[in-house]
Scaffold this motif. Structure first.
Motif, PDB file in Angstrom:
ATOM      1  N   ARG A  86     -11.994   9.856   1.663  1.00 28.41           N
ATOM      2  CA  ARG A  86     -10.542   9.678   1.694  1.00 28.41           C
ATOM      3  C   ARG A  86      -9.919  10.280   0.437  1.00 28.41           C
ATOM      4  O   ARG A  86     -10.323   9.962  -0.679  1.00 28.41           O
ATOM      5  CB  ARG A  86     -10.197   8.192   1.786  1.00 28.41           C
ATOM      6  N   LYS A  87      -8.924  11.139   0.624  1.00 27.85           N
ATOM      7  CA  LYS A  87      -8.206  11.712  -0.514  1.00 27.85           C
ATOM      8  C   LYS A  87      -7.264  10.666  -1.102  1.00 27.85           C
ATOM      9  O   LYS A  87      -6.575   9.956  -0.377  1.00 27.85           O
ATOM     10  CB  LYS A  87      -7.421  12.945  -0.091  1.00 27.85           C
ATOM     11  N   VAL A  88      -7.257  10.589  -2.435  1.00 26.32           N
ATOM     12  CA  VAL A  88      -6.417   9.624  -3.143  1.00 26.32           C
ATOM     13  C   VAL A  88      -5.446  10.391  -4.031  1.00 26.32           C
ATOM     14  O   VAL A  88      -5.863  11.178  -4.885  1.00 26.32           O
ATOM     15  CB  VAL A  88      -7.262   8.662  -3.997  1.00 26.32           C
ATOM     16  N   VAL A  89      -4.169  10.171  -3.832  1.00 25.59           N
ATOM     17  CA  VAL A  89      -3.132  10.770  -4.672  1.00 25.59           C
ATOM     18  C   VAL A  89      -2.570   9.667  -5.563  1.00 25.59           C
ATOM     19  O   VAL A  89      -2.073   8.654  -5.072  1.00 25.59           O
ATOM     20  CB  VAL A  89      -2.012  11.391  -3.813  1.00 25.59           C
ATOM     21  N   TYR A 139     -11.218  12.455  -4.389  1.00 27.00           N
ATOM     22  CA  TYR A 139     -11.664  11.854  -3.134  1.00 27.00           C
ATOM     23  C   TYR A 139     -12.535  10.637  -3.429  1.00 27.00           C
ATOM     24  O   TYR A 139     -13.284  10.618  -4.417  1.00 27.00           O
ATOM     25  CB  TYR A 139     -12.468  12.857  -2.297  1.00 27.00           C
ATOM     26  N   GLU A 142       0.833  -1.197   0.000  1.00 23.35           N
ATOM     27  CA  GLU A 142       0.000   0.000   0.000  1.00 23.35           C
ATOM     28  C   GLU A 142       0.868   1.247   0.000  1.00 23.35           C
ATOM     29  O   GLU A 142       1.997   1.241   0.478  1.00 23.35           O
ATOM     30  CB  GLU A 142      -0.924   0.018   1.222  1.00 23.35           C
ATOM     31  N   THR A 143       0.323   2.363  -0.541  1.00 20.05           N
ATOM     32  CA  THR A 143       0.988   3.657  -0.441  1.00 20.05           C
ATOM     33  C   THR A 143       0.842   4.179   0.980  1.00 20.05           C
ATOM     34  O   THR A 143       0.124   3.623   1.809  1.00 20.05           O
ATOM     35  CB  THR A 143       0.367   4.675  -1.406  1.00 20.05           C
ATOM     36  N   LYS A 144       1.518   5.300   1.255  1.00 20.39           N
ATOM     37  CA  LYS A 144       1.407   5.898   2.588  1.00 20.39           C
ATOM     38  C   LYS A 144      -0.013   6.352   2.886  1.00 20.39           C
ATOM     39  O   LYS A 144      -0.380   6.545   4.055  1.00 20.39           O
ATOM     40  CB  LYS A 144       2.373   7.068   2.731  1.00 20.39           C
ATOM     41  N   ASP A 145      -0.835   6.536   1.827  1.00 22.75           N
ATOM     42  CA  ASP A 145      -2.230   6.925   2.014  1.00 22.75           C
ATOM     43  C   ASP A 145      -3.166   5.715   2.108  1.00 22.75           C
ATOM     44  O   ASP A 145      -4.383   5.877   2.153  1.00 22.75           O
ATOM     45  CB  ASP A 145      -2.679   7.825   0.856  1.00 22.75           C
TER      46      ASP A 145
END
Length: 363
Positions: free
Chosen positions: A265-268, A256, A7-10
């Motif tokens: 949840r914001k997704v980058v 989001y 997983e990413t940090k987000d």
């Protein structure tokens, strides 16, 4: 089933392209991203040539949007519910409010003539009309659009194969051929790509809500590929940006996702990745094993929004219009209560019902 799910940090699940291409079992990651507790989205990293294809297309969103309105209006196609060619101000941002801050250029990324049967083109112009290209005014759009679009579909097929592996492990023989996502994408002639351009908001006129650049919605297709967005800085009316691919000046702006627990949840999406979001059609045909989630785009807050615009590219992989949408045998009926879907619909019926919710038929 593989236990690995990076997983990413987000907290967004990451699939490695090399592992996808090698056919490794990534079922655990698919379940984490698309299953009952997932956010309905994952990213794929390490895709060869992606940066060049992204750089070749996304700046064209700025340049086309900067053309005079009388030029852009030549490529508006009302007969297809604005699903081919240029569209601006025709889509509902939210009930009673049309979207003036976003323009889109739509076409099929694989086939310039998706369907040769004139009766089907007449019946389903939203998906089967021939592509509408601005070759006379903006010839560079077609090759860049098609190259990136086809690459995104190719990677989408690899993601879909992993989805099928996971779903088959749960359903066994209850997974019918119509429910196989990779087969659906490979055989479909109805994929649709959308070059999106979000205009700069140069006045403090509206609150910057979560859905201020794109309203909350779930995609009705099978699988959506999303290219990382590119931001530009330019004075109003400029034909070219002063700066391209700049850092996002407002950390609260962007994409989001609303989780099934109701969290936003914001997704980058990292610049070297593609995101893949599961759609409502996949939720229906897998009986809810793969689950879609709503998403929206929040605009930059004023004054950070001044002279800052955004371009991105989405590819909607979806069934052909005559495909029957059926849940697996024994599925709880509530799992078919998805979007505008009604049992017995073909995908074409489902798409038309969905378009009716988001577009102004009189614009």
């Amino acid at each position: 089933m593989s236990s690995e799910a990076v997983e990413t940090k987000d907290g967004v699940v990451v699939l490695d392209y090399a592992k996808l291409a090698a056919g490794e079992d990534l079922s655990a990651a698919i379940e984490r991203a698309y299953g009952a507790d997932g956010i309905g989205l994952l990213v794929v990293r390490g895709i060869p040539g992606l940066a060049e294809l992204r750089n070749g297309l996304l700046p064209l969103g700025f340049r086309f949007a900067a053309l005079p309105n009388e030029v852009k209006d030549r490529y508006v196609h009302a007969r297809s519910s604005y699903s081919f060619g240029w569209s601006h101000g025709k889509e509902l941002l939210k009930p009673g409010q049309f979207d003036e801050f976003k323009g889109s250029y739509y076409n099929n990324p694989q086939y310039d003539v998706p369907q040769a049967d004139p009766a089907l083109v007449e019946k389903y112009p939203e998906n089967y009309h021939p592509n509408v290209w601005p070759d006379a005014d903006f010839p560079e759009l077609r090759p860049a659009f098609m190259k990136l679009g086809q690459r995104m579909v190719d990677v989408g097929v690899l993601v879909a194969e992993q989805c099928d592996r996971y779903v088959r492990s749960k359903l066994g023989d209850r997974l019918t051929p119509d429910g196989e996502l990779a087969r659906t994408i490979r055989e479909s002639r109805a994929c649709k790509a959308r070059l999106l351009y979000y205009f700069a908001i140069n006045e403090d006129a509206t609150p910057r809500t979560r859905d201020s650049w794109c309203g909350w919605h779930s995609d009705h297709g099978s699988l959506t590929a999303l290219c990382p967005a590119m931001y530009f800085e330019a004075e109003p009316g400029a034909p070219e940006p002063a700066r391209s691919d700049i850092a996002l000046p407002d950390p609260e702006a962007g994409l989001y996702v609303r989780t099934r627990g109701g969290q936003e949840r914001k997704v980058v999406i990292p610049k070297d990745c593609l995101a893949f979001q599961i759609g409502e059609s996949s939720q229906i045909v897998t009986g809810g094993l793969l689950r879609s989630t709503p998403h929206a785009v929040q605009a930059l807050a004023y004054p950070a929004s001044r002279n800052i615009s955004r371009s991105t590219f989405a590819v909607f992989m979806q069934p052909d219009n005559d495909a029957t949408m059926r849940a697996p045998e024994g599925t709880d009926p509530k799992e078919q209560r998805v979007g505008a879907f009604q049992p017995g619909m073909t995908f074409g019926d489902f798409a038309r019902a969905t378009f009716a919710k988001f577009y102004n038929p009189y614009a």
